[in-house]
Design a protein around this motif. Structure first.
Motif, PDB file in Angstrom:
ATOM      1  N   GLN A  37      27.088  -4.987   9.917  1.00 19.39           N
ATOM      2  CA  GLN A  37      27.031  -3.784  10.752  1.00 19.39           C
ATOM      3  C   GLN A  37      28.421  -3.267  11.104  1.00 19.39           C
ATOM      4  N   GLN A  38      29.446  -4.019  10.735  1.00 15.26           N
ATOM      5  CA  GLN A  38      30.803  -3.642  11.155  1.00 15.26           C
ATOM      6  C   GLN A  38      31.729  -3.307  10.002  1.00 15.26           C
ATOM      7  N   GLY A  39      31.244  -3.470   8.777  1.00 17.51           N
ATOM      8  CA  GLY A  39      32.112  -3.160   7.657  1.00 17.51           C
ATOM      9  C   GLY A  39      31.784  -3.985   6.436  1.00 17.51           C
ATOM     10  N   ILE A  40      32.812  -4.402   5.725  1.00 18.18           N
ATOM     11  CA  ILE A  40      32.649  -5.131   4.471  1.00 18.18           C
ATOM     12  C   ILE A  40      32.385  -6.604   4.748  1.00 18.18           C
ATOM     13  N   VAL A  41      31.398  -7.167   4.050  1.00 18.25           N
ATOM     14  CA  VAL A  41      31.064  -8.585   4.147  1.00 18.25           C
ATOM     15  C   VAL A  41      31.696  -9.326   2.978  1.00 18.25           C
ATOM     16  N   ILE A  42      32.348 -10.433   3.293  1.00 17.86           N
ATOM     17  CA  ILE A  42      32.938 -11.304   2.265  1.00 17.86           C
ATOM     18  C   ILE A  42      32.256 -12.662   2.391  1.00 17.86           C
ATOM     19  N   PRO A  43      31.162 -12.896   1.667  1.00 18.15           N
ATOM     20  CA  PRO A  43      30.446 -14.166   1.789  1.00 18.15           C
ATOM     21  C   PRO A  43      31.227 -15.298   1.127  1.00 18.15           C
ATOM     22  N   LEU A  44      31.259 -16.451   1.798  1.00 22.11           N
ATOM     23  CA  LEU A  44      32.090 -17.567   1.324  1.00 22.11           C
ATOM     24  C   LEU A  44      31.366 -18.893   1.497  1.00 22.11           C
ATOM     25  N   PHE A  45      31.417 -19.715   0.463  1.00 23.27           N
ATOM     26  CA  PHE A  45      30.974 -21.105   0.551  1.00 23.27           C
ATOM     27  C   PHE A  45      32.173 -21.974   0.203  1.00 23.27           C
ATOM     28  N   ILE A  46      32.499 -22.914   1.095  1.00 23.89           N
ATOM     29  CA  ILE A  46      33.629 -23.820   0.871  1.00 23.89           C
ATOM     30  C   ILE A  46      33.101 -25.213   0.543  1.00 23.89           C
ATOM     31  N   TRP A  47      33.594 -25.779  -0.559  1.00 23.27           N
ATOM     32  CA  TRP A  47      33.232 -27.134  -0.974  1.00 23.27           C
ATOM     33  C   TRP A  47      34.414 -28.048  -0.630  1.00 23.27           C
ATOM     34  N   MET A 101      38.482  -0.056   7.302  1.00 18.40           N
ATOM     35  CA  MET A 101      37.162  -0.643   7.526  1.00 18.40           C
ATOM     36  C   MET A 101      37.291  -2.155   7.721  1.00 18.40           C
ATOM     37  N   LYS A 102      36.581  -2.686   8.692  1.00 18.12           N
ATOM     38  CA  LYS A 102      36.667  -4.105   9.014  1.00 18.12           C
ATOM     39  C   LYS A 102      36.155  -4.951   7.858  1.00 18.12           C
ATOM     40  N   ARG A 103      36.834  -6.054   7.610  1.00 20.74           N
ATOM     41  CA  ARG A 103      36.436  -6.997   6.553  1.00 20.74           C
ATOM     42  C   ARG A 103      36.179  -8.358   7.201  1.00 20.74           C
ATOM     43  N   THR A 104      34.961  -8.873   7.041  1.00 18.96           N
ATOM     44  CA  THR A 104      34.571 -10.112   7.714  1.00 18.96           C
ATOM     45  C   THR A 104      34.136 -11.161   6.711  1.00 18.96           C
ATOM     46  N   ILE A 105      34.772 -12.318   6.765  1.00 16.96           N
ATOM     47  CA  ILE A 105      34.326 -13.476   5.978  1.00 16.96           C
ATOM     48  C   ILE A 105      33.121 -14.079   6.690  1.00 16.96           C
ATOM     49  N   VAL A 106      32.038 -14.278   5.955  1.00 18.09           N
ATOM     50  CA  VAL A 106      30.851 -14.950   6.491  1.00 18.09           C
ATOM     51  C   VAL A 106      30.736 -16.295   5.791  1.00 18.09           C
ATOM     52  N   TRP A 107      30.822 -17.342   6.569  1.00 17.12           N
ATOM     53  CA  TRP A 107      30.833 -18.720   6.044  1.00 17.12           C
ATOM     54  C   TRP A 107      29.403 -19.234   5.940  1.00 17.12           C
ATOM     55  N   PHE A 108      29.005 -19.575   4.730  1.00 17.22           N
ATOM     56  CA  PHE A 108      27.669 -20.116   4.484  1.00 17.22           C
ATOM     57  C   PHE A 108      27.743 -21.627   4.352  1.00 17.22           C
ATOM     58  N   ARG A 109      26.781 -22.290   5.010  1.00 14.87           N
ATOM     59  CA  ARG A 109      26.648 -23.742   4.871  1.00 14.87           C
ATOM     60  C   ARG A 109      25.165 -24.046   4.669  1.00 14.87           C
ATOM     61  N   GLU A 128      25.484  -9.381  11.677  1.00 15.93           N
ATOM     62  CA  GLU A 128      26.494  -8.799  12.568  1.00 15.93           C
ATOM     63  C   GLU A 128      27.702  -8.324  11.770  1.00 15.93           C
ATOM     64  N   ALA A 129      28.095  -9.088  10.766  1.00 16.90           N
ATOM     65  CA  ALA A 129      29.235  -8.670   9.943  1.00 16.90           C
ATOM     66  C   ALA A 129      28.900  -7.413   9.149  1.00 16.90           C
TER      67      ALA A 129
END
Length: 480
Positions: free
Chosen positions: A25-35, A1-9, A22-23
């Motif tokens: 609908q394609q598989g696992i979502v990996i939400p990420l915030f980078i400081w 299963m597709k794993r997609t990092i979603v970058w939040f700003r 969009e992520a």
């Protein structure tokens, strides 16, 4: 299963989030915030936006937790953080919504190129604007006049908001994720907490309250300070807690079911404000240095004359002009300033005090809970007369007349300048000219309990026009 990092700003929400949808609908979502260091620089010095970020992240983390998904919060170099997360999560792709400030454009382009070079799929979306950022006029050039841009906007199709993803694939992270507290963001702010609730839920609730009542009177009351007729949605838009497309379509739906022409006018006035925001972003996209340099080049030679002491009095609300002081004190207390007063206070700094608009921009950047580079820079250049679609240079707002017109009873002044509270209208607008007995009865001593006007309005206007005359007629080049 597709794993997609979603970058939040600055899109701290789950509704109408293009990259997230969009992520999902394609598989696992990996939400990420980078400081990163860039984020520290962006939020550094502004307690209001930093406080807002803390609480928005807390809520976003909780929202994902309800779906058994971990919001990853990481600190460090963007590429190094991403490579670590990719290794830990076995992610295949990286999705994000574009930002348009020059530093962020460079940042996201660099990250995208680095990840693509190591075989990671990258997808980016226009998630925070109404229209694609490449709208041009018939000459193939960026729009310079708002009225023309507004007419074009009414002809453009605004995509429907993306739904909220439900029942997303669960993602639990085994490695250590930071918390918002680990970022050393201000958690507590008694003054801001008194006036605001940050986050997506509060933004949606605020819209619901406004659309139930205030929207119908928006055109009539938005400039009346005592009515608080503005939507107060700007911090939620600036942080991305609420989607501009969602607001557009929600207002449009209300417009379609009402037959009252007055309500139609109010809704149109609200939609115009959303398009003003859009226009500001188009200016930023085509003129990336708009926050530093005037779009009209002759203003590089403008003879600024203001002093540091003048600037300090303006910032602290000690100018002796009650409306200006009320607005600047409201800003210090709440992180926001009424839109009409914001315009008059900005004009006062630039035209009465002849202090560079860039100084005002920087103070608002440090103070506003709804700070937005595009809106702030476009607004300051409009007031100063050095932007593309700018106020005429000879328009110098009279703070006394603005006060009498939009706060006739003086309620706004009484709220934010309490030492004048006992002074009746019309004297509260111009206390330095009030009769001695009226001042004594109100317990006011001009120059002691409340400052004398720091400058004479008529003299300031004359001086400003002379200063503008020195550059009038010089090159009107508007390119950067």
């Amino acid at each position: 299963m597709k794993r997609t990092i979603v970058w939040f700003r600055k899109d701290l929400r789950i509704h109408d989030h293009a990259a997230l949808w969009e992520a999902s609908q394609q598989g696992i979502v990996i939400p990420l915030f980078i400081w990163s260091e860039q984020d520290r620089a962006e939020y550094g010095g502004n307690e209001a936006t930093s406080w807002w970020l803390y609480h928005s992240l807390e809520e976003l983390k909780s929202t994902f937790h309800e779906q058994h998904i971990d919001l990853l919060i990481k600190s460090g170099d963007d590429f190094e953080v991403l490579m670590d997360v990719i290794r830990e999560t076995k992610a295949d792709a990286f999705y994000f919504n574009d930002r348009y400030e020059l530093e962020e454009v460079i940042r996201q382009n660099t990250i995208a190129a680095q990840l693509e070079s190591v075989g990671v799929e990258v997808a980016r979306f226009d998630g925070n604007l109404l229209f694609p950022p490449d709208i041009l006029n018939v000459k193939g050039e960026p729009y310079k006049i708002f009225t023309s841009f507004w007419k074009r906007a009414l002809q453009e199709y605004v995509n429907q908001p993306y739904p909220v993803p439900v029942e997303m694939e669960q993602f639990r992270n085994d490695s250590r994720s930071l918390t918002p507290s680990d970022l050393n963001l201000p958690k507590h702010s008694p003054s801001l907490k008194k006036h605001w609730i940050a986050g997506e839920r509060a933004g949606i609730e605020r819209w619901n309250e406004f659309s139930d009542d205030g929207l119908y009177y928006y055109k009539k009351e938005r400039d009346l300070m005592v009515k608080e007729g503005t939507s107060t949605l700007s911090p939620y838009l600036a942080s991305g807690n609420i989607s501009v497309k969602s607001l557009w379509h929600a207002a449009k739906r209300i417009n379609e079911v009402t037959e009252d022409p007055t309500i139609h006018q109010s809704i149109e006035a609200f939609l115009r404000q959303l398009v003003w925001r859009e226009f500001a972003y188009h200016q930023l996209i085509h003129h990336p240095s708009i926050a530093k340099f005037p779009l009209r080049k002759q203003f590089l030679e403008f003879p600024w004359q203001g002093t540091n002491d003048d600037f300090l009095k303006w910032k602290e609300g000690r100018t002796g002009f009650p409306l200006i002081d009320a607005g600047m004190r409201q800003l210090r207390e709440t992180g926001i300033i009424h839109n009409r007063v914001r315009m008059v206070a900005a004009s006062f700094l630039v035209k009465h005090l002849l202090i560079p608009w860039q100084d005002g921009y920087e103070w608002f950047k440090r103070s506003l809970v709804d700070f937005d580079m595009a809106n702030n820079a476009t607004g300051w250049q409009w007031v100063a007369g050095c932007g593309i679609d700018s106020a005429p240079y000879f328009r110098v707002f009279n703070p006394y007349l603005q006060s009498e017109k939009f706060d006739p009873g003086g309620a706004y002044i009484r709220k934010w300048v309490p030492e004048l509270a006992a002074l009746p209208a019309p004297f509260i607008h111009k206390p330095s000219e009030a009769p001695t007995d009226i001042l004594e009865e109100a317990g006011i001593a001009i120059g002691q309990t409340y400052p004398s006007p720091m400058i004479d309005h008529a003299a300031a206007r004359k001086r400003a026009l002379l200063a503008y005359d020195t550059i009038k007629g010089k090159s009107q080049d508007t390119t950067n």
